[in-house]
Design a protein around this motif. Structure first.
Motif, short mmCIF file in Angstrom:
data_model
loop_
_atom_site.label_atom_id
_atom_site.label_comp_id
_atom_site.label_asym_id
_atom_site.label_seq_id
_atom_site.Cartn_x
_atom_site.Cartn_y
_atom_site.Cartn_z
N SER A 92 0.83 -1.20 0.00
CA SER A 92 0.00 0.00 0.00
C SER A 92 0.87 1.26 0.00
CB SER A 92 -0.94 0.01 1.22
OG SER A 92 -0.20 -0.01 2.42
N ILE A 93 1.97 1.24 0.74
CA ILE A 93 2.87 2.39 0.75
C ILE A 93 3.58 2.53 -0.58
CG2 ILE A 93 4.94 3.37 1.83
CD1 ILE A 93 4.11 2.05 4.44
N ALA A 94 3.89 1.41 -1.23
CA ALA A 94 4.57 1.43 -2.52
C ALA A 94 3.73 2.10 -3.60
CB ALA A 94 4.94 0.02 -2.94
N LYS A 95 2.44 2.22 -3.38
CA LYS A 95 1.58 2.91 -4.34
C LYS A 95 1.77 4.42 -4.28
CE LYS A 95 -2.02 -0.66 -4.16
NZ LYS A 95 -3.43 -0.97 -3.75
N GLU A 96 2.28 4.91 -3.14
CA GLU A 96 2.43 6.34 -2.95
C GLU A 96 3.88 6.81 -2.92
OE1 GLU A 96 -0.88 8.21 -0.37
OE2 GLU A 96 -0.26 6.41 0.73
N PHE A 97 4.80 5.90 -2.63
CA PHE A 97 6.21 6.26 -2.49
C PHE A 97 7.10 5.32 -3.29
CE2 PHE A 97 4.32 8.05 1.34
CZ PHE A 97 4.98 9.27 1.49
N ILE A 98 8.32 5.77 -3.53
CA ILE A 98 9.35 4.94 -4.14
C ILE A 98 10.19 4.36 -3.01
CG2 ILE A 98 11.38 4.91 -5.63
CD1 ILE A 98 10.24 7.53 -6.90
N PHE A 99 10.27 3.06 -2.93
CA PHE A 99 11.11 2.43 -1.92
C PHE A 99 12.56 2.40 -2.39
CE2 PHE A 99 7.23 1.06 0.05
CZ PHE A 99 7.56 0.84 1.39
N SER A 100 13.45 2.77 -1.49
CA SER A 100 14.88 2.69 -1.80
C SER A 100 15.32 1.24 -1.80
CB SER A 100 15.68 3.46 -0.74
OG SER A 100 15.67 2.74 0.50
N ALA A 101 16.59 1.03 -2.12
CA ALA A 101 17.19 -0.28 -1.89
C ALA A 101 17.28 -0.50 -0.38
CB ALA A 101 18.58 -0.33 -2.52
N GLU A 102 17.43 -1.73 0.02
CA GLU A 102 17.49 -2.05 1.45
C GLU A 102 18.67 -1.33 2.11
OE1 GLU A 102 18.90 -5.81 4.17
OE2 GLU A 102 17.95 -6.23 2.23
N ASP A 208 12.46 -10.97 10.09
CA ASP A 208 13.61 -10.07 10.08
C ASP A 208 13.28 -9.01 9.02
OD1 ASP A 208 16.21 -9.16 10.76
OD2 ASP A 208 16.95 -9.98 8.89
N LYS A 209 12.88 -7.83 9.50
CA LYS A 209 12.33 -6.81 8.60
C LYS A 209 13.42 -5.97 7.97
CE LYS A 209 8.51 -5.90 8.18
NZ LYS A 209 7.47 -6.37 7.21
N LYS A 210 13.28 -5.74 6.68
CA LYS A 210 14.20 -4.86 5.96
C LYS A 210 13.76 -3.41 6.16
CE LYS A 210 15.90 -8.70 4.57
NZ LYS A 210 17.04 -9.29 5.32
N LEU A 211 14.74 -2.52 6.18
CA LEU A 211 14.47 -1.10 6.38
C LEU A 211 14.77 -0.33 5.10
CD1 LEU A 211 16.11 -0.70 9.91
CD2 LEU A 211 13.67 -0.85 9.39
N PHE A 212 13.95 0.68 4.83
CA PHE A 212 14.07 1.44 3.59
C PHE A 212 13.82 2.93 3.84
CE2 PHE A 212 12.29 -2.75 2.78
CZ PHE A 212 13.06 -3.25 1.74
N ILE A 213 14.20 3.74 2.85
CA ILE A 213 13.73 5.12 2.76
C ILE A 213 12.58 5.13 1.76
CG2 ILE A 213 14.24 7.48 2.03
CD1 ILE A 213 17.10 7.08 2.89
N GLU A 228 22.72 4.46 -5.37
CA GLU A 228 24.09 4.37 -5.86
C GLU A 228 25.07 4.55 -4.71
OE1 GLU A 228 26.87 3.45 -8.65
OE2 GLU A 228 24.68 3.43 -8.90
N GLY A 229 24.72 5.45 -3.78
CA GLY A 229 25.56 5.66 -2.62
C GLY A 229 25.65 4.43 -1.74
N LEU A 230 24.54 3.70 -1.63
CA LEU A 230 24.53 2.47 -0.84
C LEU A 230 25.55 1.45 -1.37
CD1 LEU A 230 20.77 1.68 -0.06
CD2 LEU A 230 22.55 2.25 1.59
N LYS A 231 25.74 1.46 -2.70
CA LYS A 231 26.69 0.52 -3.30
C LYS A 231 28.13 0.84 -2.93
CE LYS A 231 23.72 -0.15 -7.37
NZ LYS A 231 23.64 0.04 -8.84
N LYS A 232 28.36 2.08 -2.52
CA LYS A 232 29.71 2.54 -2.22
C LYS A 232 30.09 2.37 -0.75
CE LYS A 232 29.56 6.05 -5.88
NZ LYS A 232 30.70 5.56 -6.69
N ILE A 233 29.13 1.99 0.08
CA ILE A 233 29.38 1.83 1.51
C ILE A 233 28.99 0.43 1.95
CG2 ILE A 233 28.96 4.30 1.93
CD1 ILE A 233 26.24 3.45 3.21
N ASP A 234 29.34 0.07 3.16
CA ASP A 234 28.93 -1.20 3.75
C ASP A 234 27.86 -0.89 4.79
OD1 ASP A 234 28.61 -3.64 5.01
OD2 ASP A 234 30.74 -4.13 4.99
N ALA A 235 26.60 -0.80 4.32
CA ALA A 235 25.50 -0.41 5.19
C ALA A 235 25.31 -1.38 6.35
CB ALA A 235 24.20 -0.29 4.38
#
Length: 247
Positions: A92-102, A208-213, A228-235
């Motif tokens: 339902s949230i995905a209908k209103e927002f763009i989910f980031s990568a995990e 185990d829930k994934k977190l997103f912006i 793209e920034g997430l790919k450059k760090i070790d989140a």
């Protein structure tokens, strides 16, 4: 004097504009240890988000509000905010927002009275229990579906703290909560420290829930920059190190 004053003002104006263009504004809530204005780096999730944006040359500014208002302001097309976080995935949230990568994860389960642990294996086993939830929070798809159809009896509160207190005094049998949130809360909140031995985390996880912006639909470019920034760090390491430092 005028000959050098005008160029200087133009340089300062250009610098300010460039800085503004490279600043991203997001909303969040006080949900320690993942997000909180009083914590170091404003919480584990904020530390991850800030590192990802910094890797792309962007500055992140996070403003904190009660959860419902944080979502509302992120949704407002006229606000300065590009989105909100941390959030669990929901169709339902995905209908209103763009989910980031995990960007992280957390163990979601139940807090319960320590003296009355609940044994269960399937959600249907919980039909006879009094269960606390937090208003407007996403839980799991299966759990929320059973709540929506009336198969599970829940009572809403405005924050996890209220549910911890209710569980401690036996007013509910279970309450949905992230394990890290529970452990941090009973360790640091003056009102909950004395209740630490009266509650426990249930043996079985919901997920185990994934977190997103969650970014506004018109902020795809910012979402792409963050991903793209997430790919450059070790989140995962940033979050793990942050949480380890709290113990």
């Amino acid at each position: 004097m005028k000959r050098w004053l005008l160029p200087l003002l133009m340089i300062l104006l250009f610098s300010a504009q460039s800085g503004a263009e490279n600043t991203v504004y997001l909303t969040s809530l006080s949900w320690p240890p993942y997000s909180d204005p009083q914590m170091a780096e404003q919480g584990a999730s904020v530390a991850v988000a800030r590192a990802a944006f910094a890797a792309m040359g962007y500055t992140l500014v996070v403003d904190f509000y009660p959860w419902r208002r944080a979502v509302y302001l992120a949704k407002d097309q006229d606000s300065k905010y590009s989105g909100y976080f941390p959030e669990y995935y929901s169709e339902s949230i995905a209908k209103e927002f763009i989910f980031s990568a995990e960007m992280g994860s957390g163990p979601l389960g139940f807090v319960q009275p320590a003296a009355k642990p609940v044994v269960w294996s399937e959600l249907t086993d919980l039909k006879s229990y009094r269960i606390g939830v937090v208003q407007d929070y996403v839980n799991t798809a299966g759990f929320d579906s059973m709540v929506a159809t009336g198969q599970l009896k829940v009572s809403e509160v405005i924050g996890d703290k209220n549910n911890i207190q209710k569980a401690a005094f036996g007013r509910i049998d279970l309450a949905v909560i992230d394990k890290n949130v529970l452990e941090y809360s009973v360790k640091t909140d003056p009102d909950l420290i004395r209740l630490k031995d009266k509650v426990s985390f249930n043996h079985r996880l919901l997920e185990d829930k994934k977190l997103f912006i969650c970014f506004k639909k018109n902020q795809q470019a910012i979402a792409d920059i963050f991903n793209e920034g997430l790919k450059k760090i070790d989140a995962e390491k940033i979050q793990a190190d942050y949480l380890a430092g709290l113990k």
